[in-house]
Design a protein around this motif. Sequence first.
Motif, PDB file in Angstrom:
ATOM      1  N   GLU A  42      92.648  81.403  16.940  1.00 11.03           N
ATOM      2  CA  GLU A  42      92.944  82.823  17.104  1.00 11.03           C
ATOM      3  C   GLU A  42      94.329  83.157  16.568  1.00 11.03           C
ATOM      4  O   GLU A  42      94.516  84.164  15.874  1.00 11.03           O
ATOM      5  N   GLU A  46      95.164  85.681  13.465  1.00 11.42           N
ATOM      6  CA  GLU A  46      96.070  86.813  13.667  1.00 11.42           C
ATOM      7  C   GLU A  46      97.204  86.788  12.652  1.00 11.42           C
ATOM      8  O   GLU A  46      97.599  87.833  12.118  1.00 11.42           O
ATOM      9  N   GLU A  69      82.496  82.661  20.266  1.00 10.15           N
ATOM     10  CA  GLU A  69      82.907  82.992  18.901  1.00 10.15           C
ATOM     11  C   GLU A  69      82.334  82.011  17.882  1.00 10.15           C
ATOM     12  O   GLU A  69      82.415  82.252  16.684  1.00 10.15           O
TER      13      GLU A  69
END
Length: 223
Positions: A42, A46, A69
């Motif tokens: 993640e 990002e 996910e």
Amino acid sequence: MVFKLNSNPILLVDHDQLFSAALAALLEEKGLEVEPALPSIEAALELVETGLEPAMIITDPAGFSLDSEGDPLQRLREQLPDVRLLVISSDMSQEALGRSLAAGAHGHVSKGASFNAVLRAVRLVQQGQAVYPAVAAQLLGQGPVSVSAENAAAGGNADLSPREMQILACVLGGHSNKAIARRLVITESTVKMHFKNAMRKINASNRTQAAIWAMEHGIAPMA
């Protein structure tokens, strides 16, 4: 001699921050630009959303659990289809190697390998080669994996057409059918047709087996 991938940095993504910090320091000593290590997929995604374009991602998916996910390697490949992906992991099991192959990772090497071996893997992956242990294909019932720097001659590739070889190179590079269609400027249905023909010729039943066959026959992944 200073070895540079290109003007873009390497991105390390690993839950083991101590290992990542040590690896980053060693790579930087060799003249490579490395971003500060990130602890999760993640965080990496990002960072990429802010505009970072890494030349390569080095990661250990063993520390990231499967969740809603999906597989972490697949997520990286889907979000960053053109970035070279190298797995450095303590997990060298059949399942782990299979996940790396299925996700289109360009290499999978052991965390127990020497730094010189890791550096060589980084260089080979940047040059477009696939770097897997010889046991990878054997575990999957496909024979030894080749990491030859040269493509095999077309005549030795099961009478594949140039387009079919291109598509296998794209599959080995982790590209989806849609991405392959964009890259080769053809329709997605045409990609599927050529890929189906190629799989029939090489006797492969899925993308993982097709990728293994391409590696065995010296087809370099298309970035």
